[in-house]
Enzyme design. Structure first.
Site, PDB file in Angstrom:
ATOM      1  N   PRO A   1       4.606 -11.800 -77.768  1.00  0.00           N
ATOM      2  CA  PRO A   1       5.743 -11.659 -76.927  1.00  0.00           C
ATOM      3  C   PRO A   1       5.666 -12.622 -75.635  1.00  0.00           C
ATOM      4  O   PRO A   1       6.483 -12.816 -74.843  1.00  0.00           O
ATOM      5  CB  PRO A   1       6.222 -10.181 -76.595  1.00  0.00           C
ATOM      6  CG  PRO A   1       5.105  -9.495 -77.687  1.00  0.00           C
ATOM      7  CD  PRO A   1       4.356 -10.248 -78.072  1.00  0.00           C
TER       8      PRO A   1
ATOM      9  N   GLU B   1      -2.840  -3.629 -82.035  1.00  0.00           N
ATOM     10  CA  GLU B   1      -2.230  -4.024 -80.465  1.00  0.00           C
ATOM     11  C   GLU B   1      -2.516  -5.361 -80.128  1.00  0.00           C
ATOM     12  O   GLU B   1      -2.042  -5.669 -79.363  1.00  0.00           O
ATOM     13  CB  GLU B   1      -3.071  -3.162 -79.660  1.00  0.00           C
ATOM     14  CG  GLU B   1      -2.964  -1.641 -79.789  1.00  0.00           C
ATOM     15  CD  GLU B   1      -1.495  -1.152 -79.735  1.00  0.00           C
ATOM     16  OE1 GLU B   1      -0.888  -1.472 -78.706  1.00  0.00           O
ATOM     17  OE2 GLU B   1      -1.243  -0.477 -80.698  1.00  0.00           O
TER      18      GLU B   1
ATOM     19  N   ARG C   1      13.212 -26.146 -93.665  1.00  0.00           N
ATOM     20  CA  ARG C   1      14.574 -26.771 -93.801  1.00  0.00           C
ATOM     21  C   ARG C   1      14.674 -28.335 -93.143  1.00  0.00           C
ATOM     22  O   ARG C   1      15.764 -28.916 -93.450  1.00  0.00           O
ATOM     23  CB  ARG C   1      15.440 -25.861 -93.497  1.00  0.00           C
ATOM     24  CG  ARG C   1      15.598 -25.387 -91.816  1.00  0.00           C
ATOM     25  CD  ARG C   1      16.602 -24.188 -91.699  1.00  0.00           C
ATOM     26  NE  ARG C   1      17.890 -24.633 -91.708  1.00  0.00           N
ATOM     27  CZ  ARG C   1      18.812 -25.438 -90.940  1.00  0.00           C
ATOM     28  NH1 ARG C   1      17.867 -25.848 -89.814  1.00  0.00           N
ATOM     29  NH2 ARG C   1      19.798 -25.764 -90.846  1.00  0.00           N
TER      30      ARG C   1
ATOM     31  N   ASP D   1      23.692 -28.467 -87.015  1.00  0.00           N
ATOM     32  CA  ASP D   1      23.156 -27.108 -86.613  1.00  0.00           C
ATOM     33  C   ASP D   1      23.492 -26.790 -85.160  1.00  0.00           C
ATOM     34  O   ASP D   1      23.257 -27.809 -84.197  1.00  0.00           O
ATOM     35  CB  ASP D   1      21.656 -27.131 -86.908  1.00  0.00           C
ATOM     36  CG  ASP D   1      21.339 -27.073 -88.215  1.00  0.00           C
ATOM     37  OD1 ASP D   1      22.249 -26.797 -89.334  1.00  0.00           O
ATOM     38  OD2 ASP D   1      20.093 -27.255 -88.740  1.00  0.00           O
TER      39      ASP D   1
HETATM   40  C1  4GO Z   1       5.251 -12.036 -81.865  1.00  0.00           C
HETATM   41  C2  4GO Z   1       4.284 -10.820 -82.206  1.00  0.00           C
HETATM   42  C3  4GO Z   1       6.582  -9.708 -81.107  1.00  0.00           C
HETATM   43  C4  4GO Z   1       6.262 -11.097 -81.331  1.00  0.00           C
HETATM   44  C5  4GO Z   1       4.529  -9.761 -82.165  1.00  0.00           C
HETATM   45  C6  4GO Z   1       7.512 -12.010 -80.680  1.00  0.00           C
HETATM   46  N1  4GO Z   1       5.578  -8.970 -81.694  1.00  0.00           N
HETATM   47  N2  4GO Z   1       8.261 -11.619 -79.958  1.00  0.00           N
HETATM   48  N3  4GO Z   1       3.197  -8.555 -82.477  1.00  0.00           N
HETATM   49  O1  4GO Z   1       7.480 -13.296 -81.211  1.00  0.00           O
HETATM   50  C7  4GO Z   1       0.019  -8.451 -81.897  1.00  0.00           C
HETATM   51  C8  4GO Z   1       0.134  -7.652 -82.870  1.00  0.00           C
HETATM   52  C9  4GO Z   1       1.375  -9.364 -81.634  1.00  0.00           C
HETATM   53  C10 4GO Z   1       1.516  -7.744 -83.230  1.00  0.00           C
HETATM   54  C11 4GO Z   1       2.115  -8.891 -82.920  1.00  0.00           C
END
Ligand code: 4GO
Length: 261
Positions: free
Chosen positions: A95, A122, A160, A175
């Site tokens: 994230p 984590e 795609r 698109d």
């Molecule tokens: C990517 C990876 C969310 C995203 C994640 C996202 N969560 N928003 N989790 O793209 C590390 C362990 C990251 C789980 C993963």
């Protein structure tokens, strides 16, 4: 030619069914998009084949260990050399990265591919990220339990766009985001949809008349205006960006200026 994805994951079984369905299946079958799975557990050591351990400094959850990841990445690099494939960039999903965009998808679709690192627990020991990750990507502001769904999302978006996947080349030029605007609404048969018998209060619903007119220029103009109206209402930032790129015509601007606020 073709795009190669090398996927580092603890759950390779998540990727199989996905490659067997839909318009993208042929692209996987012909290896136009070549997904190579690298089960991280294969690079773990000891009787327990550990791939994770507790975080230094304490705290909840587990951290993915650097060493199995580095051995796995070395195996990928060796395979790329052996196959005469390009040394592709390493992408890590979290994230914290910048959001994935259709522009980045288009670039990757025209590239040799990438190594996709799917985290679990984590996350990954920061020393792996510092030493090996070229690009961090997020799908959005939410937390997932692993990077596999982001990896599948990226693979789908890239696949795609490969030649021959969609029914005609124009299909993805329509698109949402390909021209920087949201997509127009779509209609098909029947031309007039009767109210469901249980809902007498729902009127018969006809397809917008212009779509039945056979006037191709009018249809194109109507679709453009639907795109502009929807985008102005839902994503005014995209209108601003299209304007800044000089992609709004005088007609487009006149139409936008007449929209109710
Ligand atoms: C990517 C990876 C969310 C995203 C994640 C996202 N969560 N928003 N989790 O793209 C590390 C362990 C990251 C789980 C993963």
């Amino acid at each position: 030619m073709g795009v190669r994805f090398d996927v580092i994951t603890l759950f390779p079984e998540l990727f199989g069914p996905f490659q067997q369905v839909g318009v993208t299946r042929r692209a996987f079958e012909s290896a136009q998009v070549d997904v190579r799975l690298w089960p991280l557990r294969d690079h773990a050591e000891g009787v327990y084949r550990r791939v994770d351990d507790r975080p230094f400094g304490g705290g909840p959850g587990m951290v993915m260990l650097v060493e199995p990841l580095e051995r796995c990445l070395s195996a990928i690099r060796a395979d790329q050399v052996a196959q005469g494939a390009a040394r592709s960039p390493v992408i890590w999903f979290s994230p914290a990265g910048p959001r994935l965009t259709q522009k980045r998808v288009q670039q990757l679709a025209a590239s040799p591919g990438a190594v996709l690192v799917c985290g679990r627990y984590e996350g990954v020991d920061q020393r792996f990220i510092d030493a090996h990750v070229d690009e961090e990507i997020s799908l959005g502001d939410y937390v997932l339990s692993g990077g596999e769904l982001p990896a599948l999302t990226l693979i789908d978006a890239v696949t795609r766009l490969q030649p021959g996947v969609l029914h005609d080349a124009a299909s993805h030029e329509q698109d949402s985001f390909s021209d920087g605007l949201l997509d127009c609404p779509h209609y098909s048969r029947p031309e007039v949809l009767a109210a469901p018998s249980a809902q007498v209060d729902l009127p018969a619903r006809a397809v917008p008349a212009v779509l039945m007119s056979g006037h191709h220029a009018q249809i194109a103009r109507w679709r453009r205006e639907q795109q502009l109206a929807l985008t102005a209402r839902r994503r005014p930032d995209l209108i601003e960006a299209a304007r800044a790129r000089g992609e709004l015509s005088k007609k487009d601007e006149d139409f936008l200026s007449r929209l109710p606020l």
